[in-house]
Scaffold this motif. Structure first.
Motif, PDB file in Angstrom:
ATOM      1  N   TYR A 150      -4.564   8.081  13.429  1.00  0.00           N
ATOM      2  CA  TYR A 150      -5.705   7.320  12.887  1.00  0.00           C
ATOM      3  C   TYR A 150      -5.747   5.907  13.490  1.00  0.00           C
ATOM      4  CZ  TYR A 150      -5.254  10.852   9.163  1.00  0.00           C
ATOM      5  OH  TYR A 150      -5.147  12.016   8.461  1.00  0.00           O
ATOM      6  N   HIS A 203      -3.943  21.517  11.017  1.00  0.00           N
ATOM      7  CA  HIS A 203      -3.461  21.941   9.698  1.00  0.00           C
ATOM      8  C   HIS A 203      -2.189  21.197   9.309  1.00  0.00           C
ATOM      9  CE1 HIS A 203      -6.327  25.289   9.764  1.00  0.00           C
ATOM     10  NE2 HIS A 203      -6.027  25.377  11.038  1.00  0.00           N
ATOM     11  N   HIS A 210      -3.701   3.627  12.919  1.00  0.00           N
ATOM     12  CA  HIS A 210      -3.190   2.662  11.936  1.00  0.00           C
ATOM     13  C   HIS A 210      -1.769   2.278  12.362  1.00  0.00           C
ATOM     14  CE1 HIS A 210      -6.058   4.533   8.735  1.00  0.00           C
ATOM     15  NE2 HIS A 210      -6.681   3.710   9.548  1.00  0.00           N
ATOM     16  N   GLY A 238      -7.248  21.669  -0.756  1.00  0.00           N
ATOM     17  CA  GLY A 238      -6.187  22.676  -0.712  1.00  0.00           C
ATOM     18  C   GLY A 238      -5.535  22.843  -2.083  1.00  0.00           C
ATOM     19  N   LYS A 239      -5.319  21.722  -2.767  1.00  0.00           N
ATOM     20  CA  LYS A 239      -4.711  21.789  -4.105  1.00  0.00           C
ATOM     21  C   LYS A 239      -5.710  22.327  -5.121  1.00  0.00           C
ATOM     22  CE  LYS A 239      -1.641  17.994  -3.186  1.00  0.00           C
ATOM     23  NZ  LYS A 239      -1.671  16.562  -3.036  1.00  0.00           N
ATOM     24  N   PHE A 279       0.839  -1.200   0.000  1.00  0.00           N
ATOM     25  CA  PHE A 279       0.000   0.000   0.000  1.00  0.00           C
ATOM     26  C   PHE A 279       0.875   1.252   0.000  1.00  0.00           C
ATOM     27  CE2 PHE A 279      -2.101   3.387   2.462  1.00  0.00           C
ATOM     28  CZ  PHE A 279      -3.142   3.644   1.606  1.00  0.00           C
ATOM     29  N   ASP A 298      -9.285  14.398   6.373  1.00  0.00           N
ATOM     30  CA  ASP A 298      -7.944  14.960   6.143  1.00  0.00           C
ATOM     31  C   ASP A 298      -7.528  14.813   4.686  1.00  0.00           C
ATOM     32  OD1 ASP A 298      -7.840  15.575   8.790  1.00  0.00           O
ATOM     33  OD2 ASP A 298      -6.501  13.950   9.362  1.00  0.00           O
ATOM     34  N   LEU A 299      -7.838  13.657   4.105  1.00  0.00           N
ATOM     35  CA  LEU A 299      -7.504  13.448   2.689  1.00  0.00           C
ATOM     36  C   LEU A 299      -8.281  14.421   1.812  1.00  0.00           C
ATOM     37  CD1 LEU A 299      -7.407   9.551   2.522  1.00  0.00           C
ATOM     38  CD2 LEU A 299      -5.496  11.087   2.113  1.00  0.00           C
ATOM     39  N   GLN A 341      -8.962   3.176   0.646  1.00  0.00           N
ATOM     40  CA  GLN A 341      -7.746   2.460   1.040  1.00  0.00           C
ATOM     41  C   GLN A 341      -7.320   2.825   2.457  1.00  0.00           C
ATOM     42  OE1 GLN A 341      -5.359   3.603  -2.286  1.00  0.00           O
ATOM     43  NE2 GLN A 341      -5.801   1.730  -3.415  1.00  0.00           N
ATOM     44  N   GLN A 342      -7.447   4.113   2.801  1.00  0.00           N
ATOM     45  CA  GLN A 342      -7.082   4.527   4.166  1.00  0.00           C
ATOM     46  C   GLN A 342      -7.999   3.876   5.196  1.00  0.00           C
ATOM     47  OE1 GLN A 342      -5.022   6.343   6.155  1.00  0.00           O
ATOM     48  NE2 GLN A 342      -3.557   6.462   4.496  1.00  0.00           N
ATOM     49  N   GLN A 400      -0.960  23.014   1.214  1.00  0.00           N
ATOM     50  CA  GLN A 400      -0.988  22.076   0.088  1.00  0.00           C
ATOM     51  C   GLN A 400      -0.017  20.902   0.247  1.00  0.00           C
ATOM     52  OE1 GLN A 400      -0.846  24.190  -3.730  1.00  0.00           O
ATOM     53  NE2 GLN A 400      -1.545  25.986  -2.599  1.00  0.00           N
ATOM     54  N   ALA A 444      -6.118  26.046  -4.991  1.00  0.00           N
ATOM     55  CA  ALA A 444      -4.893  26.725  -5.436  1.00  0.00           C
ATOM     56  C   ALA A 444      -4.674  26.555  -6.944  1.00  0.00           C
ATOM     57  CB  ALA A 444      -3.704  26.165  -4.679  1.00  0.00           C
ATOM     58  N   ALA A 452      -8.439   6.674  -2.624  1.00  0.00           N
ATOM     59  CA  ALA A 452      -7.493   6.867  -1.510  1.00  0.00           C
ATOM     60  C   ALA A 452      -8.207   6.754  -0.161  1.00  0.00           C
ATOM     61  CB  ALA A 452      -6.813   8.233  -1.638  1.00  0.00           C
ATOM     62  N   LYS A 511      -4.289  23.623  -8.552  1.00  0.00           N
ATOM     63  CA  LYS A 511      -3.338  22.551  -8.864  1.00  0.00           C
ATOM     64  C   LYS A 511      -4.027  21.265  -9.346  1.00  0.00           C
ATOM     65  CE  LYS A 511       0.361  24.778  -7.404  1.00  0.00           C
ATOM     66  NZ  LYS A 511       0.772  24.770  -6.025  1.00  0.00           N
ATOM     67  N   THR A 525      -8.928  26.382   4.537  1.00  0.00           N
ATOM     68  CA  THR A 525      -8.101  26.333   5.743  1.00  0.00           C
ATOM     69  C   THR A 525      -8.463  27.425   6.741  1.00  0.00           C
ATOM     70  OG1 THR A 525      -6.490  27.645   4.539  1.00  0.00           O
ATOM     71  CG2 THR A 525      -6.082  25.279   4.679  1.00  0.00           C
ATOM     72  N   TYR A 571      -6.321  33.692  -5.104  1.00  0.00           N
ATOM     73  CA  TYR A 571      -5.819  32.766  -4.070  1.00  0.00           C
ATOM     74  C   TYR A 571      -4.753  33.420  -3.196  1.00  0.00           C
ATOM     75  CZ  TYR A 571      -3.678  28.619  -2.006  1.00  0.00           C
ATOM     76  OH  TYR A 571      -3.169  27.700  -1.123  1.00  0.00           O
ATOM     77  N   GLU A 596       0.043  21.449   5.863  1.00  0.00           N
ATOM     78  CA  GLU A 596      -0.328  22.577   5.001  1.00  0.00           C
ATOM     79  C   GLU A 596       0.830  23.563   4.911  1.00  0.00           C
ATOM     80  OE1 GLU A 596      -3.927  24.104   6.625  1.00  0.00           O
ATOM     81  OE2 GLU A 596      -5.017  22.268   6.249  1.00  0.00           O
ATOM     82  N   ASP A 614      -6.784  17.858   2.077  1.00  0.00           N
ATOM     83  CA  ASP A 614      -5.549  17.944   1.288  1.00  0.00           C
ATOM     84  C   ASP A 614      -5.874  18.162  -0.193  1.00  0.00           C
ATOM     85  OD1 ASP A 614      -2.541  17.418   1.530  1.00  0.00           O
ATOM     86  OD2 ASP A 614      -3.130  16.214  -0.197  1.00  0.00           O
ATOM     87  N   ALA A 671     -11.293   7.489  11.914  1.00  0.00           N
ATOM     88  CA  ALA A 671     -11.383   8.824  12.510  1.00  0.00           C
ATOM     89  C   ALA A 671     -11.353   9.919  11.452  1.00  0.00           C
ATOM     90  CB  ALA A 671     -10.298   9.011  13.558  1.00  0.00           C
ATOM     91  N   SER A 672     -10.384  10.828  11.539  1.00  0.00           N
ATOM     92  CA  SER A 672     -10.399  11.986  10.641  1.00  0.00           C
ATOM     93  C   SER A 672      -9.658  11.735   9.332  1.00  0.00           C
ATOM     94  CB  SER A 672      -9.791  13.194  11.356  1.00  0.00           C
ATOM     95  OG  SER A 672      -8.438  12.920  11.670  1.00  0.00           O
ATOM     96  N   ALA A 673      -9.204  10.515   9.085  1.00  0.00           N
ATOM     97  CA  ALA A 673      -8.407  10.257   7.875  1.00  0.00           C
ATOM     98  C   ALA A 673      -9.152  10.657   6.592  1.00  0.00           C
ATOM     99  CB  ALA A 673      -7.973   8.799   7.822  1.00  0.00           C
TER     100      ALA A 673
END
Lengths: 317, 443
Positions: free
Chosen positions: A278, A257, A280, B415-416, A76, B408-409, B438-439, A262, B419, B435, B421, B205, B253, A260, B412, B403-405
């Motif tokens: 998490y 954050h 994990h 954020g891109k 993974f 959070d993904l 998988q997490q 990005q 911007a 993703a 991206k 953010t 931005y 960050e 992320d 949880a927050s995974a």
């Protein structure tokens, strides 16, 4: 038939036994004195390492028994986790740029300090003092200094130089971290200072007699003589570079954050920390082992390569 | 060498087995409050500190009066990871007060916090008649009620009345298109083009915007029926991100980032430098606690509160929002689970206790009875948040043991995206869904 040993015949046997029991006693005493370390090593280093190696092949969340998944975590990591590669890129960046820049800066600062004749103690203290500041406090200071409306950008504005967003910009966040590491370069600088002051004067005098200029003296006298210290700094710098965490954690804004802006401050250790959050633990253990192996490999390569460029006085290695 | 490896492997396995948590369900015993009892000391791990801790202590004194044989020893400042470590290490704390409801699925699915249904059954308590459904949802996971709510947050809109009036608006926006138009009209730039006043800050953010982009206002679905991520299949995500990008591009931005940092960055949220409190932001997405902060910081902003605007094609969502707050549970390592249940019940279901804490902390109370608190219910600035909490469409994003995974993904990715991206939004969302799946699978 009964035989009787004479004193002369018996003597060698006695002599043989004495050294053996003496050796045993010596080993026992050594082990006894080493036992605090041995217990510490077994309990706090070897056992956690082996346990984490086992966990890296499992799904494990701390509250339930680990479930064996073979190489899943490693597959993974390399094949499916985009943030793993992002963290690798960021970490390699800080190692490739941060470490050399820090060493060059430390050498430069130490060389300047060797030339200061008046008040050298004051200057040395001034350059060393930032090292005493805790990493969190130092980083928060830099967050303030590098705020877009902070002192640094105010000066840049007065000089009509573009003002970066620093920690809020994915392009400038890592250079800003390198800037922070240069500010707290005191420890490395003080080692280089000692090494520079240890270079024998006769070598420079001989170079002078040969007509060598400043660059040639630096290239052919100073650098070889401080090369063991450079080597030490590179190894330590690489090890710490791969484990870069605290400054990135604080500068990105903390818990909420992480990584960050990005993902530019999502370093390897930060991503590993997030996986621990998490729960994990299996995957985090796999990340830890890959990091360990990479750091180990880099250290071995550096040690092997050092034979070509590190010069030890008297030829000792 | 082979023998050595075998020894090392055995050592590792033994060690790992020793470290691994386990546990079986204890038979439930309840305490008869009117009987005679030997003194008991409960250890409570909680995240409250400083002022909030003293508020909690006040309520715990009420508990002590009701159950005089129980002494409560509070260990403050505990973070979510501390609870996990504590349970794993066999620490004998009796009650866990966790600030983050995002960890509930983890606690429930692993048995780290015990299933309270046996206690509820033994007491004959029907939670659905006591606690609103939104709070029951985020305190349980797959039918296991391992925590109960201790107050909640509810998110809505704060607006600067003077700025709106000066721009000719008499009402706060109810739809996102109204919000967009209003935000643009309320924005003021300096002569050099930099931002002086921002109508609405769209950066993900910024302050509490992460919660806004959980998508309640767009009616986003986090997971499909098969429990796989819906980022790539639910069009509401695309709608939300396109709105987000349109707003960011309107301001620029870099201009937004510079403005945010000039306010003081993320830390300014919790100080008097807060952009809304300083009159530099006209419309703000925030939680019910902001009113208390505005008052504590002595800000002179004349403000109003309302539900957050919703997508134009989903008017039925107006009045709802994100909810979620502190949760209380009993760890499987508790030494006095029966007495711990008395405390959990008291903190989460005793009307007087809940109302006292809600008033002191400025959070939304979490029982039907406590929601009738006259002081909170009659406060025009707080009332919208009480209503948001009770709205049938309000929810906390669906949670998983990771949880927050997933969030959070997504953060992320967003954020891109904002911007500039991400070139192909749909493709990016599909990759994100993979993703996330998988997490979640790593747990």
């Amino acid at each position: 038939m009964a035989t009787t040993l004479t004193a002369r015949e018996a003597a060698p046997a006695i002599r043989r036994r004495r050294p053996r029991s003496g050796r045993f006693r010596r080993v026992a005493i050594v082990l006894l004195f080493m036992s605090p370390w041995i217990v510490g090593f077994l309990a706090f280093i070897l056992y956690p390492m082996l346990a984490s190696l086992y966990f890296s092949f499992t799904k494990y969340n701390l509250l339930q028994p680990p479930e064996w998944v073979g190489l899943f975590n490693y597959k993974f990591m390399f094949l499916h986790d985009p943030l793993f590669w992002q963290s690798v890129r960021n970490t390699v960046w800080i190692v490739l740029f941060g470490v050399p820049v820090s060493i060059v800066f430390a050498v430069g600062t130490a060389m300047v300090l060797t030339r200061v004749k008046v008040g050298s103690g004051v200057y040395r203290t001034m350059f060393f003092l930032p090292t005493m500041v805790p990493a969190v406090a130092a980083t928060l200071s830099f967050v303030f200094l590098l705020n877009p409306s902070g002192p640094i950008n105010t000066i840049l504005r007065l000089l009509h130089i573009p003002q970066p967003l620093w920690f809020a910009s994915p392009q400038w966040s890592k250079p800003a971290l390198v800037g922070l590491s240069l500010w707290a370069i005191g420890e490395t600088m003080i080692i280089f200072l000692a090494a520079l002051l240890d270079v024998p004067r006769q070598l420079y005098e001989a170079a002078d007699m040969e007509g060598a200029g400043p660059w040639q003296k630096f290239r052919h006298v100073t650098l070889p003589m401080i090369s063991p210290v450079i080597f030490f700094s590179v190894v330590i710098g690489v090890i710490f570079g791969f484990q870069y965490f605290t400054q990135a954690y604080i500068a990105s804004g903390g818990q909420l954050h992480l990584g960050e802006p990005q993902g530019s401050m999502r370093f390897y250790a930060v991503w590993m920390f997030q996986q621990i959050q998490y729960s994990h633990m299996g995957y985090a253990s796999a990340l830890a082992w890959v990091l360990f192996l990479v750091v180990m490999a880099c250290t071995v390569v550096l040690i092997k390569a050092s034979r070509r460029w590190v010069h030890y006085q008297g030829g000792f290695r | 060498m082979k023998r050595m490896l075998c020894v090392l492997a055995s050592f590792a396995l033994f060690g790992a087995a020793c470290t691994a948590g386990g546990g079986s369900k204890e038979p439930v015993e309840t305490v008869n409050p009117s009987g005679s009892h030997a003194p008991v000391t409960l250890t409570v791990w909680d995240y409250f500190t400083e002022r909030e801790l003293s508020n909690l202590t006040g309520v715990l004194n009420q508990f002590k009066q009701q159950y005089p044989w129980i002494t409560v020893n509070v260990v403050p400042g505990k973070r979510p990871i501390d609870f996990v470590r504590g349970i794993n290490a066999g620490e004998t704390f009796d009650v866990a007060i966790d600030s983050e409801s995002t960890n509930v699925p983890f606690y429930c699915s692993t048995g780290g916090l015990v299933d309270l249904s046996s206690y509820l059954q033994a007491d004959g308590t029907d939670l659905s008649t006591i606690i609103p459904p939104a709070a029951l949802k985020y305190t349980s996971y797959q039918g296991v009620q391992c925590t109960l709510p201790l107050l909640t947050d509810a998110y809505g809109l704060y607006y600067n009345k003077d700025m709106l009036a000066a721009a000719g608006f008499s009402e706060p926006p109810k739809t996102l298109s109204e919000l967009t138009a209003m935000a643009k009209k309320l924005t003021v730039r300096n002569p050099d083009g930099s931002l002086k006043v921002v109508g609405f800050m769209p950066l993900s953010t910024f302050y509490e915007n992460t919660n806004m982009y959980n998508g309640n206002a767009w009616g986003t679905q986090w997971y499909q029926e098969d429990e796989s991520s819906a980022f790539g299949t639910d069009p509401a995500w695309k709608d939300m991100l396109e709105w987000n990008k349109e707003m960011v591009d309107y301001y620029g931005y870099n201009d937004l980032q510079r403005f945010f940092q000039q306010l003081g960055g993320p830390n300014s949220e919790w100080s008097s430098a807060n952009g809304f409190e300083q009159g530099k932001i006209a419309l703000l997405y925030d939680g019910e606690w902001r009113g208390t902060f505005i008052s504590d910081d002595k800000s002179k902003v004349d403000f109003g509160t309302a539900a957050f605007p919703v997508a134009d094609d989903k008017p039925e969502l107006y009045g709802s929002g994100q909810v979620g707050g502190t949760v209380v549970g009993i760890p499987k390592t508790a030494e006095h689970p029966s007495e711990a249940w008395l405390l959990v019940k008291f903190l989460t279901m005793n009307t007087k206790a809940v109302q006292t804490l809600a008033n002191l902390l400025g959070n939304v109370p979490t029982t039907f009875e406590s929601l009738k608190d006259p002081k909170l219910a009659n406060d025009p600035l707080f009332k919208p948040f009480m209503e948001i909490f009770q709205n049938e469409h309000s929810y906390l994003l669906p949670l998983t043991p990771a949880a927050s995974a997933p969030a959070d993904l997504f953060a992320d990715f967003q954020g891109k995206w904002e911007a500039g991206k991400v070139s192909d939004l749909q493709s990016g969302l599909e990759d994100l869904a993979t993703a996330v799946d998988q997490q979640v699978g790593l747990g």
